[in-house]
Design a protein around this motif. Structure first.
Motif: not given
Length: 131
Positions: A75-102
């Motif tokens: 983030f611009r304020n210097g913070g960060q959000e680490v998201l450990p994920v384990s997913m395969v996204v096929r060609s032509g697909s998207r991840t689900p919406a990932i909301p930002l904390r805060g």
């Protein structure tokens, strides 16, 4: 006659403005923020973001499936959000919406870690943000 022309302009303007925004990367409330091309040699990429506050993001994949292992949002304020994920996204697909904390936050860049692989074409990862 002048009144008639004014009415047409007033009626058509919102439609044309919406089409202009859609062509610039805003579709269905999702704005295109950047992209990375996966080459199979490196295990992660960083996608720079132009700015503005967002509440969620998602990744879209083309030209081959990608196995994501971790996502770090800086983030611009210097913070960060680490998201450990384990997913395969096929060609032509998207991840689900990932909301930002805060809630609404200004993203500086997003790092994506993925599994190495060998592809006939270089897969592309597109980053989208929702305001």
């Amino acid at each position: 006659m002048t009144w008639f022309v004014v009415m047409i302009v007033v009626t058509v303007s919102p439609y044309l403005t919406g089409q202009y925004r859609a062509g610039r990367g805003t579709v269905g409330g999702w704005q295109h923020l950047g992209e990375a091309h996966v080459d199979g040699r490196a295990d992660h990429d960083r996608i720079q973001v132009g700015g503005g506050p967002f509440t969620a993001f998602q990744l879209a994949v083309t030209n081959g499936a990608i196995g994501f292992e971790r996502i770090v949002v800086h983030f611009r304020n210097g913070g960060q959000e680490v998201l450990p994920v384990s997913m395969v996204v096929r060609s032509g697909s998207r991840t689900p919406a990932i909301p930002l904390r805060g809630g609404e936050r200004e993203i500086s860049n997003v790092e994506v870690w993925y599994q190495k692989g060998s592809w006939s074409e270089r897969p592309r990862v597109d980053l989208f943000g929702k305001r």
